[in-house]
Motif scaffolding. Structure first.
Motif, short mmCIF file in Angstrom:
data_model
loop_
_atom_site.label_atom_id
_atom_site.label_comp_id
_atom_site.label_asym_id
_atom_site.label_seq_id
_atom_site.Cartn_x
_atom_site.Cartn_y
_atom_site.Cartn_z
N GLN A 9 -37.98 13.11 -36.14
CA GLN A 9 -38.09 12.04 -35.15
C GLN A 9 -36.78 11.28 -34.96
OE1 GLN A 9 -41.20 9.76 -37.01
NE2 GLN A 9 -42.84 11.02 -36.17
N ARG A 10 -35.69 11.80 -35.52
CA ARG A 10 -34.47 10.99 -35.57
C ARG A 10 -33.84 10.74 -34.22
NH1 ARG A 10 -30.32 15.21 -38.62
NH2 ARG A 10 -29.84 16.54 -36.82
N ASP A 11 -34.19 11.50 -33.20
CA ASP A 11 -33.66 11.26 -31.86
C ASP A 11 -34.61 10.40 -31.03
OD1 ASP A 11 -31.36 12.77 -32.36
OD2 ASP A 11 -32.42 14.63 -31.90
N ASN A 45 -26.93 21.37 -38.02
CA ASN A 45 -27.49 20.39 -38.96
C ASN A 45 -26.81 20.42 -40.32
OD1 ASN A 45 -29.57 19.41 -37.18
ND2 ASN A 45 -30.61 21.36 -37.50
N ARG A 59 -39.79 12.48 -45.36
CA ARG A 59 -38.40 12.72 -45.02
C ARG A 59 -38.28 13.70 -43.86
NH1 ARG A 59 -34.71 16.31 -45.16
NH2 ARG A 59 -32.54 15.69 -45.27
N HIS A 64 -34.88 19.33 -40.08
CA HIS A 64 -33.50 19.50 -40.55
C HIS A 64 -33.37 19.51 -42.08
CE1 HIS A 64 -32.82 18.61 -36.35
NE2 HIS A 64 -33.28 17.38 -36.50
N ALA A 108 -39.43 12.00 -40.66
CA ALA A 108 -38.43 11.07 -40.13
C ALA A 108 -37.26 11.82 -39.51
CB ALA A 108 -37.95 10.16 -41.25
N GLN A 109 -36.83 12.90 -40.13
CA GLN A 109 -35.72 13.68 -39.59
C GLN A 109 -36.10 14.33 -38.26
OE1 GLN A 109 -32.80 12.73 -41.14
NE2 GLN A 109 -32.25 14.87 -41.38
#
Length: 237
Positions: A122-124, A202, A116, A170, A119-120
């Motif tokens: 890498q969210r951009d 955030n 999680r 985040h 992934a957060q």
């Protein structure tokens, strides 16, 4: 329970092994999503102990402590560790950096242990490493230091690496235990700018412990622990 409560403690009691009385005795504490809470009180009143209970590092002797509605006591030790790294960024008093890892690898640790958080981060569309580098830059740690082992840093530098590690990916909750104690005034203000702004952007809940009343105005809610904790000074706090 408040629908917006991210952290909730109800009927919370905790005593250290061998103690004759609890050091934490709190009827009810709720902290909502996006709140910035300044927790203060004299040495020995249980501030660090309470943070450890809220983050599931310690488990209550009685009562319930929930993160996002789930009771820490209902989880195994390994499950608590997984849930903590997925949802909580923790700046420990002693930093808890891995001394032989580089600054960059220390910051990236939550992304190694939590899909999680990875992934957060890498969210951009950029790799997690890019967010780690950006956080280190904002903490005033230049690229020339990023491959240096953590044990080679000053105490103040270690403190800022620990903060960058807490912010990556985040997390819903950031817990900070005396994070400005080793910083001079300029570094302290710059550090707080980054920490408070990142949590606000955030919508991360920030629970910040400090003895420094000069920084209290940055926080929307102030909690004096002896006012909510019916236990007297106990064991290690």
């Amino acid at each position: 329970m408040s629908a917006a409560a991210v952290l909730r403690a109800e009927g919370l009691r905790f005593a250290w092994p061998g103690a004759t009385a609890p050091c934490i005795d709190i009827d009810l504490l709720e902290i909502e999503a996006g709140e910035a809470v300044f927790l203060h009180g004299p040495s020995g009143c249980g501030k660090s102990t309470l943070l450890s209970l809220l983050a599931g590092v310690l488990v209550a002797d009685a009562g319930r402590v929930t993160l996002l509605g789930e009771d820490w006591a209902a989880l195994s030790g390994a499950a608590r560790d997984r849930r903590r790294v997925a949802h909580v960024g923790y700046i420990f008093q002693q930093f808890n950096l891995l001394p032989y890892l580089s600054l960059l690898d220390n910051v990236l640790l939550p992304c190694r242990f939590s899909a999680r958080r990875r992934a957060q981060a890498q969210r951009d569309g950029a790799p997690a490493r890019a967010q780690a580098q950006a956080l280190l830059e904002r903490m005033g740690l230049p690229a020339a230091l990023w491959q240096r082992q953590a044990l080679q840093l000053s105490v103040g530098q270690q403190q800022r690496v620990a903060a960058a590690r807490a912010l990556i990916g985040h997390p819903e909750v950031v817990i900070a235990d005396e994070p400005t104690s080793a910083l001079d005034e300029d570094r302290r203000e710059a550090f707080l700018d980054v920490l408070v702004e990142a949590c606000a952007v955030n919508r991360s809940t920030l629970v910040f412990v400090s003895h420094d009343q000069r920084i209290a105005a940055r926080f929307g809610r102030h909690l004096l622990l002896p006012e909510i904790n019916r236990a007297g000074a106990g064991e290690p706090a």
